[in-house]
Design a protein around this motif. Structure first.
Motif, mmCIF file in Angstrom:
data_model
loop_
_atom_site.group_PDB
_atom_site.id
_atom_site.type_symbol
_atom_site.label_atom_id
_atom_site.label_comp_id
_atom_site.label_asym_id
_atom_site.label_seq_id
_atom_site.Cartn_x
_atom_site.Cartn_y
_atom_site.Cartn_z
ATOM 1 N N ALA A 123 6.042 12.579 8.106
ATOM 2 C CA ALA A 123 5.132 13.451 7.363
ATOM 3 C C ALA A 123 5.396 13.355 5.860
ATOM 4 C CB ALA A 123 5.277 14.894 7.847
ATOM 5 N N PHE A 124 6.675 13.338 5.476
ATOM 6 C CA PHE A 124 7.030 13.217 4.065
ATOM 7 C C PHE A 124 6.530 11.893 3.505
ATOM 8 C CE2 PHE A 124 9.861 11.591 0.772
ATOM 9 C CZ PHE A 124 9.752 12.598 -0.173
ATOM 10 N N HIS A 125 6.749 10.810 4.256
ATOM 11 C CA HIS A 125 6.331 9.486 3.793
ATOM 12 C C HIS A 125 4.813 9.431 3.593
ATOM 13 C CE1 HIS A 125 6.553 5.229 3.107
ATOM 14 N NE2 HIS A 125 5.619 5.052 4.008
ATOM 15 N N LEU A 131 0.815 -1.209 0.000
ATOM 16 C CA LEU A 131 0.000 0.000 0.000
ATOM 17 C C LEU A 131 0.849 1.261 0.000
ATOM 18 C CD1 LEU A 131 -2.713 -1.047 2.589
ATOM 19 C CD2 LEU A 131 -2.919 -1.003 0.102
ATOM 20 N N VAL A 132 2.032 1.175 0.618
ATOM 21 C CA VAL A 132 2.892 2.339 0.709
ATOM 22 C C VAL A 132 3.871 2.379 -0.452
ATOM 23 C CG1 VAL A 132 3.516 3.674 2.722
ATOM 24 C CG2 VAL A 132 3.376 1.265 2.942
ATOM 25 N N LYS A 188 20.322 20.151 12.631
ATOM 26 C CA LYS A 188 21.379 21.163 12.464
ATOM 27 C C LYS A 188 21.959 21.187 11.050
ATOM 28 C CE LYS A 188 24.910 18.105 14.162
ATOM 29 N NZ LYS A 188 25.974 17.822 15.037
ATOM 30 N N ASN A 189 21.829 20.076 10.310
ATOM 31 C CA ASN A 189 22.313 20.016 8.928
ATOM 32 C C ASN A 189 21.225 20.356 7.910
ATOM 33 O OD1 ASN A 189 24.926 19.141 9.683
ATOM 34 N ND2 ASN A 189 24.134 17.062 9.945
ATOM 35 N N GLU A 190 20.085 20.824 8.410
ATOM 36 C CA GLU A 190 18.917 21.145 7.594
ATOM 37 C C GLU A 190 18.304 19.924 6.914
ATOM 38 O OE1 GLU A 190 18.754 24.794 5.334
ATOM 39 O OE2 GLU A 190 20.607 25.480 6.288
ATOM 40 N N HIS A 191 18.511 18.769 7.504
ATOM 41 C CA HIS A 191 17.861 17.548 7.039
ATOM 42 C C HIS A 191 16.635 17.297 7.906
ATOM 43 C CE1 HIS A 191 20.869 15.559 4.218
ATOM 44 N NE2 HIS A 191 21.294 16.804 4.409
ATOM 45 N N PRO A 192 15.698 16.485 7.435
ATOM 46 C CA PRO A 192 14.449 16.278 8.163
ATOM 47 C C PRO A 192 14.648 15.595 9.518
ATOM 48 C CG PRO A 192 14.369 15.301 5.966
ATOM 49 C CD PRO A 192 15.748 15.765 6.178
ATOM 50 N N THR A 193 13.813 16.011 10.472
ATOM 51 C CA THR A 193 13.756 15.308 11.752
ATOM 52 C C THR A 193 12.962 14.021 11.553
ATOM 53 O OG1 THR A 193 11.693 16.383 12.370
ATOM 54 C CG2 THR A 193 13.754 17.491 13.041
ATOM 55 N N GLU A 194 12.911 13.190 12.570
ATOM 56 C CA GLU A 194 12.149 11.934 12.469
ATOM 57 C C GLU A 194 10.679 12.215 12.177
ATOM 58 O OE1 GLU A 194 11.070 8.036 15.169
ATOM 59 O OE2 GLU A 194 12.908 9.148 15.605
ATOM 60 N N HIS A 195 10.109 13.205 12.848
ATOM 61 C CA HIS A 195 8.709 13.565 12.597
ATOM 62 C C HIS A 195 8.515 13.991 11.142
ATOM 63 C CE1 HIS A 195 5.353 16.468 12.368
ATOM 64 N NE2 HIS A 195 4.740 15.529 13.056
ATOM 65 N N GLU A 196 9.483 14.727 10.632
ATOM 66 C CA GLU A 196 9.401 15.199 9.254
ATOM 67 C C GLU A 196 9.476 14.043 8.260
ATOM 68 O OE1 GLU A 196 8.837 18.448 6.667
ATOM 69 O OE2 GLU A 196 8.728 18.325 8.832
ATOM 70 N N TYR A 197 10.316 13.045 8.557
ATOM 71 C CA TYR A 197 10.384 11.860 7.698
ATOM 72 C C TYR A 197 9.020 11.191 7.603
ATOM 73 C CZ TYR A 197 15.437 11.523 6.878
ATOM 74 O OH TYR A 197 16.713 11.737 6.451
ATOM 75 N N HIS A 253 7.762 5.388 -10.738
ATOM 76 C CA HIS A 253 8.234 6.097 -9.547
ATOM 77 C C HIS A 253 9.709 5.772 -9.374
ATOM 78 C CE1 HIS A 253 8.402 6.363 -4.921
ATOM 79 N NE2 HIS A 253 8.716 7.520 -5.445
ATOM 80 N N VAL A 254 10.558 6.706 -9.746
ATOM 81 C CA VAL A 254 12.001 6.506 -9.723
ATOM 82 C C VAL A 254 12.540 6.551 -8.302
ATOM 83 C CG1 VAL A 254 14.199 7.522 -10.430
ATOM 84 C CG2 VAL A 254 12.342 7.289 -12.078
ATOM 85 N N GLY A 255 12.000 7.434 -7.467
ATOM 86 C CA GLY A 255 12.468 7.514 -6.096
ATOM 87 C C GLY A 255 12.320 8.897 -5.515
ATOM 88 N N ALA A 256 13.177 9.199 -4.522
ATOM 89 C CA ALA A 256 13.145 10.485 -3.845
ATOM 90 C C ALA A 256 14.552 10.853 -3.398
ATOM 91 C CB ALA A 256 12.215 10.421 -2.640
ATOM 92 N N THR A 257 14.781 12.148 -3.300
ATOM 93 C CA THR A 257 16.062 12.627 -2.786
ATOM 94 C C THR A 257 15.806 13.494 -1.557
ATOM 95 O OG1 THR A 257 16.055 14.595 -4.178
ATOM 96 C CG2 THR A 257 17.180 12.640 -5.044
#
Length: 178
Positions: A95-97, A14-15, A84-93, A115-119
């Motif tokens: 939400a993105f998913h 499903l995902v 601090k590196n401007e990468h997503p936090t766990e919560h953000e991951y 669907h090739v993927g994501a960066t």
């Protein structure tokens, strides 16, 4: 623990990218059958001197039907909660998913795509698809709804790319299929 594996096995389809369309013609159905199963690999790279990550569908490495999907579609999703590196936090991951899964489901209901993927880049993420140009208007309708309803979804762009040159460097880094 066994229940977790059971749930994962039944939730993964499903995902994952379910690239089927209930309104397909016989020709489209044959094409879907010839498309590879989604298997993703993680690649690390640098962009403008900063670390980035790509999750790439390695089954498209030597895909023979690229000519059927000559239009790239890149979705830019902003990272709202950053470390601090401007990468997503766990919560953000998470939400993105959720957003990515919802977009894939909505597009799948309208047409067939790759669907090739994501960066994951500094401050944003890209979701990468290749579609048939005849489906561009359908994609615009679906994506405009998501864009209006989600503050993370910044933009989308289409470019003619019959040889998938925009993702070629990723596929050069993906190990050969066995």
């Amino acid at each position: 623990m066994r229940n977790i594996y059971f749930i994962v096995l039944f939730m993964l389809p499903l995902v994952s990218c379910s690239q089927t369309n209930t309104k397909e013609t016989d020709t489209q159905k044959q094409l879907v059958l010839s498309k590879p199963e989604d298997t993703f690999t993680t690649l690390q790279f640098e962009f403008e001197g900063k670390p980035c990550v790509a999750v790439i569908n390695k089954q498209y490495k030597d895909y023979k039907n690229k000519f059927m999907f000559p239009l790239s579609l890149f979705l830019k999703v902003n990272t709202l909660e950053k470390d601090k590196n401007e990468h997503p936090t766990e919560h953000e991951y998470l939400a993105f998913h959720e957003l990515q899964t919802a977009i894939i489901r909505a597009l799948s209901a309208e047409f067939t795509f790759c669907h090739v993927g994501a960066t994951t880049m500094t401050g944003y993420r890209d979701i990468i698809f290749y579609i048939n140009p005849k489906d561009q208007e359908k994609a615009v309708l679906v994506l405009n709804k998501f864009k209006a309803d989600n503050k993370r979804f910044e933009s989308y762009t289409f470019e003619t790319d019959p040889e998938w040159e925009a993702v070629a460097s990723f596929y050069e880094a993906v190990p050969a299929n066995n």
